[in-house]
Scaffold this motif. Structure first.
Motif, mmCIF file in Angstrom:
data_model
loop_
_atom_site.group_PDB
_atom_site.id
_atom_site.type_symbol
_atom_site.label_atom_id
_atom_site.label_comp_id
_atom_site.label_asym_id
_atom_site.label_seq_id
_atom_site.Cartn_x
_atom_site.Cartn_y
_atom_site.Cartn_z
ATOM 1 N N ARG A 98 0.816 -1.224 0.000
ATOM 2 C CA ARG A 98 0.000 0.000 0.000
ATOM 3 C C ARG A 98 0.847 1.270 0.000
ATOM 4 O O ARG A 98 0.458 2.294 0.551
ATOM 5 C CB ARG A 98 -0.986 0.002 1.163
ATOM 6 N N THR A 102 3.794 -1.658 -6.246
ATOM 7 C CA THR A 102 3.328 -2.427 -7.407
ATOM 8 C C THR A 102 3.268 -1.528 -8.634
ATOM 9 O O THR A 102 3.719 -1.911 -9.719
ATOM 10 C CB THR A 102 1.945 -3.062 -7.133
ATOM 11 N N HIS A 103 2.743 -0.346 -8.473
ATOM 12 C CA HIS A 103 2.658 0.612 -9.593
ATOM 13 C C HIS A 103 4.048 0.916 -10.153
ATOM 14 O O HIS A 103 4.241 0.926 -11.377
ATOM 15 C CB HIS A 103 1.969 1.889 -9.121
ATOM 16 N N ALA A 135 -5.391 -4.063 -8.119
ATOM 17 C CA ALA A 135 -4.144 -3.365 -8.477
ATOM 18 C C ALA A 135 -3.876 -3.476 -9.970
ATOM 19 O O ALA A 135 -3.480 -2.505 -10.619
ATOM 20 C CB ALA A 135 -2.976 -3.927 -7.674
#
Length: 160
Positions: A98, A102-103, A135
């Motif tokens: 969070r 990942t982005h 996601a």
């Protein structure tokens, strides 16, 4: 907090140590199967990766600590007559989730894929992994289908 995302160098001992740590962390997660990497994998993965010309790894670090991984395999689309990149493993250490890692991993892989002239990115996700699916949708991924009447593609396997 400083986040760094890099393409791993399989000749770099720190990168390979971090790769094994991150992949093992993923393997022990319920979404990775819930068991640590086998002794065989721990002892042979890096040497085998060095022999693959169609595989690359992206690592994310938070304040110098290994935080996320994307292992990718380059394939080929016969319909587009161009290479593609498949996200084979994607994981972020629980303590660093969070935080947009990942982005950042996906952005780095997408840039590498564009530089290679790839036509698309692909991945597989467990049906029940709602967090990952959300996601991936944010990153522009969607289920694959050619004709809605035939439904979405399903990922199958046969272990050897």
């Amino acid at each position: 907090m400083t986040i760094e995302v890099i393409q791993a160098d399989y000749q770099n001992e720190q990168h390979t140590t971090d790769l094994l740590f991150l992949l093992n962390d993923y393997a022990m997660d319920v979404m990775g199967g819930g068991e640590p990497l086998s002794e065989y994998t721990q002892h042979h993965l890096i040497e085998n990766l060095k022999q693959q010309s169609n595989v690359f790894t992206v690592l994310a670090y938070v304040d110098g600590k290994p935080a996320g991984i994307a292992n990718c395999v380059v394939g080929f689309s016969t319909f587009a007559a161009k290479p593609l990149v498949n996200f084979h493993d994607v994981s972020v250490v629980k303590a660093f989730r969070r935080q947009g890692i990942t982005h950042l991993l996906f952005n780095k892989v997408e840039q590498i894929a564009k530089d290679m002239g790839c036509c698309k990115l692909t991945l597989e996700v467990l049906q029940g992994n709602e967090v990952a699916k959300a996601a991936y949708e944010k990153e522009g991924f969607a289920g694959y289908e050619l004709d809605p009447k035939m439904g979405q593609a399903v990922f199958w396997q046969k272990k050897l």
